[in-house]
Motif scaffolding. Structure first.
Motif, PDB file in Angstrom:
ATOM      1  N   ARG A   2       0.846  -1.190   0.000  1.00  0.00           N
ATOM      2  CA  ARG A   2       0.000   0.000   0.000  1.00  0.00           C
ATOM      3  C   ARG A   2       0.891   1.253   0.000  1.00  0.00           C
ATOM      4  O   ARG A   2       1.791   1.377   0.838  1.00  0.00           O
ATOM      5  CB  ARG A   2      -0.905  -0.001   1.228  1.00  0.00           C
ATOM      6  CG  ARG A   2      -1.889  -1.175   1.240  1.00  0.00           C
ATOM      7  CD  ARG A   2      -2.450  -1.407   2.633  1.00  0.00           C
ATOM      8  NE  ARG A   2      -3.349  -0.346   3.055  1.00  0.00           N
ATOM      9  CZ  ARG A   2      -4.655  -0.322   2.820  1.00  0.00           C
ATOM     10  NH1 ARG A   2      -5.223  -1.322   2.164  1.00  0.00           N
ATOM     11  NH2 ARG A   2      -5.412   0.650   3.246  1.00  0.00           N
ATOM     12  N   ALA A  20       0.575   1.080  -9.488  1.00  0.00           N
ATOM     13  CA  ALA A  20      -0.572   0.160  -9.504  1.00  0.00           C
ATOM     14  C   ALA A  20      -0.371  -0.933 -10.542  1.00  0.00           C
ATOM     15  O   ALA A  20      -0.723  -2.091 -10.319  1.00  0.00           O
ATOM     16  CB  ALA A  20      -1.858   0.939  -9.774  1.00  0.00           C
ATOM     17  N   ASP A  25      -1.272  -1.298  -4.182  1.00  0.00           N
ATOM     18  CA  ASP A  25      -2.533  -0.619  -3.865  1.00  0.00           C
ATOM     19  C   ASP A  25      -2.202   0.853  -3.672  1.00  0.00           C
ATOM     20  O   ASP A  25      -1.552   1.230  -2.687  1.00  0.00           O
ATOM     21  CB  ASP A  25      -3.131  -1.231  -2.594  1.00  0.00           C
ATOM     22  CG  ASP A  25      -4.505  -0.679  -2.274  1.00  0.00           C
ATOM     23  OD1 ASP A  25      -4.993   0.197  -3.014  1.00  0.00           O
ATOM     24  OD2 ASP A  25      -5.093  -1.117  -1.264  1.00  0.00           O
ATOM     25  N   ASN A  58      -6.010   0.053 -14.194  1.00  0.00           N
ATOM     26  CA  ASN A  58      -5.800  -0.102 -12.755  1.00  0.00           C
ATOM     27  C   ASN A  58      -6.910   0.518 -11.919  1.00  0.00           C
ATOM     28  O   ASN A  58      -7.146   0.082 -10.789  1.00  0.00           O
ATOM     29  CB  ASN A  58      -4.431   0.454 -12.375  1.00  0.00           C
ATOM     30  CG  ASN A  58      -3.315  -0.469 -12.837  1.00  0.00           C
ATOM     31  OD1 ASN A  58      -3.054  -1.492 -12.218  1.00  0.00           O
ATOM     32  ND2 ASN A  58      -2.678  -0.122 -13.949  1.00  0.00           N
ATOM     33  N   ARG A  63      -7.033  -1.239  -7.827  1.00  0.00           N
ATOM     34  CA  ARG A  63      -5.716  -1.007  -7.221  1.00  0.00           C
ATOM     35  C   ARG A  63      -5.346   0.469  -7.159  1.00  0.00           C
ATOM     36  O   ARG A  63      -4.385   0.847  -6.494  1.00  0.00           O
ATOM     37  CB  ARG A  63      -4.630  -1.762  -8.004  1.00  0.00           C
ATOM     38  CG  ARG A  63      -4.612  -3.259  -7.791  1.00  0.00           C
ATOM     39  CD  ARG A  63      -3.325  -3.869  -8.294  1.00  0.00           C
ATOM     40  NE  ARG A  63      -3.116  -3.646  -9.709  1.00  0.00           N
ATOM     41  CZ  ARG A  63      -3.436  -4.525 -10.661  1.00  0.00           C
ATOM     42  NH1 ARG A  63      -3.990  -5.687 -10.324  1.00  0.00           N
ATOM     43  NH2 ARG A  63      -3.204  -4.264 -11.936  1.00  0.00           N
TER      44      ARG A  63
END
Length: 440
Positions: A2, A20, A25, A58, A63
């Motif tokens: 992330r 992404a 993420d 994406n 994501r």
């Protein structure tokens, strides 16, 4: 993993979409709700080949998303990429860091757990260390600052992000958590490292200097061949053939040895000026004094083309009808920041000419910068009754032109090749007056 990307301009939007694409993420953050809304709808607010496909793909997977909410971003991840602009200060050479500072000042107090801020923006050397202190002073948790400079070429930004020539990571090795930062960044770029992209680990100052040094070198190479071009013009030599001969030397290489109108855009001009300014602050201004001449040579090319246009129109531009093909600073881009082409168009207009500009992608951006110029929707419209045609951006559409394409519409068969991208023999054989830069 992330992560967040602060700034959704050219650098930030590209980096967010490509992170992404690598499977992370990602949340892109910007204070401009208009930009955020466009990107969230899958629309790139600038022209960059291939980027919109990556963005939309994406967004569809979930994501990638965009927000204006810093608290959302702070809670989302522990890795925060900094991709905001560092423009030249008004009236000065130095870089304006207000956007960089604004991100750190807003984000740091919101952090609830140890985090890292990883700079992508081009900044003066010493910025990263200062930002680390600034962030930790305002945060109740540990904040690490690292620098991971970008090396994007407009028109090739997706390729340069997903398969770069190299990855550079600058760390504050005195910090206990520097190993954590290194390991995290290695995980983020695991696919690239597995593809044997060179990964260079440096200190903060070196990482900051890599980008500005690269841009200074490229600018110097371009201005060098343009300086030689001036000598060629005085002697009747051909700078294009000369550059070809130089390019066979492996120590020199042929890339960036194209004589012409010179460099522009949002990076090279402001970065070499910021490099000079920062070197002066550090007491090392003598070391980069040559960059002032690099800048001067580059700007001189623009004046040279204006003078060539005046000669083509009988010595005066007053009342002349001038067609300018190209407004973006380079092909495959709609970027008109410090564009030599648009600058020349503006100067010619100031000399009293009626100037009509056409560019395949940059007309709208040009209109915002120079609303007083005339803009066309095609080559033929721009060249209608032209006394001289200037080719100032080497779009394929322009390099493919033939005399027969323009013969029916121009008033005078005169062309100035500001990028040495046309075949002079072809144009002269068709009865045109052809003028290039550094070519007989």
């Amino acid at each position: 993993m992330r992560c967040t990307v602060f700034g959704t301009g050219y650098l930030g939007a590209t980096h967010a979409a490509c992170m992404a694409e690598l499977g992370h993420d990602v949340v892109g953050v910007d204070i401009d709700p208009g930009k955020v809304a466009k990107l969230a709808d899958g629309v790139v607010p600038f022209y960059e080949p291939g980027l919109e496909d990556v963005l939309q793909r994406n967004l569809a997977t979930g994501r990638l998303r965009f927000t204006t909410d810093y608290s959302d971003a702070a809670a989302h991840a522990d890795v925060h990429f900094l991709g905001v602009g560092t423009p030249q200060k008004k009236g000065e050479y130095g870089a304006d860091l207000k956007y960089v500072h604004a991100v750190v000042d807003t984000l740091a107090p919101m952090l609830e757990r140890p985090a890292m801020i990883v700079g992508k923006s081009t900044v003066p050397v010493g910025t990263a260390a200062a930002l680390g202190i600034r962030a930790r002073e305002q945060s109740k948790v540990d904040v690490e600052v690292a620098w991971n400079p970008e090396f994007l070429r407009e028109g090739f930004a997706v390729q340069d992000t997903l398969r770069p020539d190299r990855l550079v990571l600058g760390l504050d090795h005195a910090r206990e958590r520097s190993a954590w930062v290194e390991q995290t960044i290695r995980e983020i770029y695991a696919d690239l490292i597995a593809a044997e992209i060179p990964f260079l680990l440096t200190d903060l100052a070196t990482a900051e200097l890599v980008k500005v040094s690269a841009n200074a070198f490229l600018a110097t190479k371009i201005s060098f061949i343009n300086a030689v071009s001036e000598v060629c013009e005085a002697t009747g030599a051909d700078v294009t053939m000369l550059a070809d001969a130089l390019g066979y030397d492996a120590r020199i290489g042929r890339r960036f040895l194209n004589a012409g109108l010179g460099f522009g855009g949002g990076c090279l001009p402001k970065d070499i000026r910021a490099f000079m300014a920062r070197s002066g602050e550090l007491g090392a201004d003598h070391a980069v004094a040559f960059l002032r001449e690099v800048d001067n040579i580059n700007m001189r090319r623009r004046t040279k083309v204006v003078d060539m246009a005046a000669r083509a129109c009988g010595g005066s531009l007053l009342g002349a009808n001038v067609a300018v093909l190209g407004a973006a600073f380079k092909p495959e881009s709609d970027d008109v920041r410090d564009s030599p082409a648009l600058n020349v168009a503006g100067m010619i207009q100031l000399h009293g000419a009626v100037v009509t500009v056409y560019d395949p992608k940059a007309v709208e951006n040009s209109r915002r910068v120079f609303p007083t110029l005339n803009y066309a929707t095609s080559v033929s419209e721009a060249c209608d009754r032209a006394d001289v045609v200037l080719v100032l951006t080497e779009w394929n559409e322009f390099t493919a032109l033939t005399p027969a394409d323009l013969d029916p519409v121009v008033r005078s068969r005169s062309i100035i090749d500001g990028r040495n991208c046309l075949n002079s023999t072809t144009w002269r054989a068709a009865g045109w007056v052809y003028a290039g830069l550094g070519t007989p």
